[in-house]
Design an enzyme around this catalytic site. Sequence first.
Site, PDB file in Angstrom:
ATOM      1  N   ASP A  52      64.530  67.972  70.136  1.00  0.00           N
ATOM      2  CA  ASP A  52      64.101  66.809  70.940  1.00  0.00           C
ATOM      3  C   ASP A  52      62.607  66.909  71.238  1.00  0.00           C
ATOM      4  O   ASP A  52      61.886  65.913  71.224  1.00  0.00           O
ATOM      5  CB  ASP A  52      64.862  66.744  72.268  1.00  0.00           C
ATOM      6  CG  ASP A  52      66.362  66.744  72.073  1.00  0.00           C
ATOM      7  OD1 ASP A  52      66.817  66.337  70.991  1.00  0.00           O
ATOM      8  OD2 ASP A  52      67.078  67.153  73.013  1.00  0.00           O
TER       9      ASP A  52
HETATM   10  C1  26A Z   1      76.770  61.257  72.735  1.00  0.00           C
HETATM   11  N1  26A Z   1      76.318  62.612  72.852  1.00  0.00           N
HETATM   12  C2  26A Z   1      77.229  63.629  72.386  1.00  0.00           C
HETATM   13  C3  26A Z   1      75.067  62.917  73.370  1.00  0.00           C
HETATM   14  C4  26A Z   1      74.593  64.243  73.533  1.00  0.00           C
HETATM   15  C5  26A Z   1      73.283  64.421  74.011  1.00  0.00           C
HETATM   16  N2  26A Z   1      72.475  63.400  74.312  1.00  0.00           N
HETATM   17  C6  26A Z   1      72.981  62.169  74.149  1.00  0.00           C
HETATM   18  N3  26A Z   1      74.231  61.914  73.702  1.00  0.00           N
HETATM   19  N4  26A Z   1      75.124  65.475  73.344  1.00  0.00           N
HETATM   20  C7  26A Z   1      74.183  66.370  73.673  1.00  0.00           C
HETATM   21  N5  26A Z   1      73.067  65.738  74.086  1.00  0.00           N
HETATM   22  C8  26A Z   1      71.806  66.306  74.565  1.00  0.00           C
HETATM   23  O1  26A Z   1      71.171  66.993  73.562  1.00  0.00           O
HETATM   24  C9  26A Z   1      70.165  67.769  74.193  1.00  0.00           C
HETATM   25  C10 26A Z   1      69.706  68.877  73.322  1.00  0.00           C
HETATM   26  O2  26A Z   1      69.223  68.400  72.129  1.00  0.00           O
HETATM   27  C11 26A Z   1      71.988  67.304  75.688  1.00  0.00           C
HETATM   28  O3  26A Z   1      72.022  66.638  76.931  1.00  0.00           O
HETATM   29  C12 26A Z   1      70.757  68.211  75.520  1.00  0.00           C
HETATM   30  O4  26A Z   1      69.813  68.033  76.548  1.00  0.00           O
END
Ligand code: 26A
Length: 370
Positions: free
Chosen positions: A325
């Site tokens: 990210d």
């Molecule tokens: C719909 N999903 C599964 C998600 C996520 C996500 N952010 C948005 N939608 N699943 C994990 N994360 C985020 O990925 C970040 C690390 O790359 C987590 O909240 C974490 O901060």
Amino acid sequence: NLIPVNNSFHTTTPSRFSIRSNSFSKMAATKDYRLLCLENPLLDIQAFGDEALLEKYGLKANDAILAEEKHQGLFEDLLQNYDAKLIAGGAAQNTARGAQYLLPPNSVVYLGGVGDDKYAAILHDAVKQAGLRVEYRVDPKISTGRCGVVITGHNRSMCTELGAANHYDLEHLKKPEVWSLVENAEVYYVGGYHFTVCPPAIMELAKQAASGNKPFILSLSAPFICQFFKEPLDASAPYWDYVIGNEGEAAAYAESHGLNTTDVKEIAKALANLPKENTQRKRVAIITQGTEPTIVAIQGEDEVKEYPVHSIDPAKINDTNGAGDAFAGGFAAGVVEGKSIEESIHMGQWLAKLSIQELGPSYPFPKQAY
Ligand code: 26A
């Protein structure tokens, strides 16, 4: 005619220079909120775990999934037994904070859905520190989304309960005060995780970008998006000016799209050369590979480039949650500033290096200068 400050979690004051006011436009070096991001705001419940914990909930060491029935106890378990920390997360929100880290004040605005609870208050504090403007759709009846993050070594397993983030809708996007931010933006960044929530909102942004010849950046986000959300993903593909993924997402894309290759460079090339709506921009596909070089393919070009990552003393790494990210945030900041691809990659790698030294998807404050 300032963009109205509504009563959602809007944390930055609009700049002195109204982005809509012609009379001041010559005085402002750049206009405000040039980058607009959309996805799922989540609170990360992050802890250093072990094999037993992964096994208990049937989690892979390195994965991102949506929570099912069997994961119900995970959040409490992390908090009670693993000294979990509450950290602002949501992949594209991390990216938005990251881009704002590198850009002048009031450069980035982020959209997504939250509840009206203590978790949203934590997100509120984090975006305030980052100087990120958020326009949240607030659902008072549903709790803010949470992501259980289990760190084992350099792996992270993420298990998400979307909660209010799952209720983001077109109605919010089309609210005049939100839509005016969309129209005003010059670059769009969408986290692919949002394909599980509101593909029509993604398509609105994609079309807005193409019709104004503005860059649209998409992150593939996770292997499961490439596998199980293929249809909305593919519908948005013609609008990608930049597509960013890691090696696992590239592999999942290749497999689910019958590319018959596992070669990351070939996959990057295939992504770059998918049909494109806005032919005024060549598509750029960027694949990160952890400590291995970042791969870049450009539409119509034979050569696929490699950019080595910035070296770091392994002892300085806290955890790699959010590294991708952060990379995307630095890269998007470069796109906003009109930097070359090489420079934008450098900015992404620089920010990723900072982020992995922090706990979770965070950045050091006071700010370090690029
Ligand atoms: C719909 N999903 C599964 C998600 C996520 C996500 N952010 C948005 N939608 N699943 C994990 N994360 C985020 O990925 C970040 C690390 O790359 C987590 O909240 C974490 O901060």
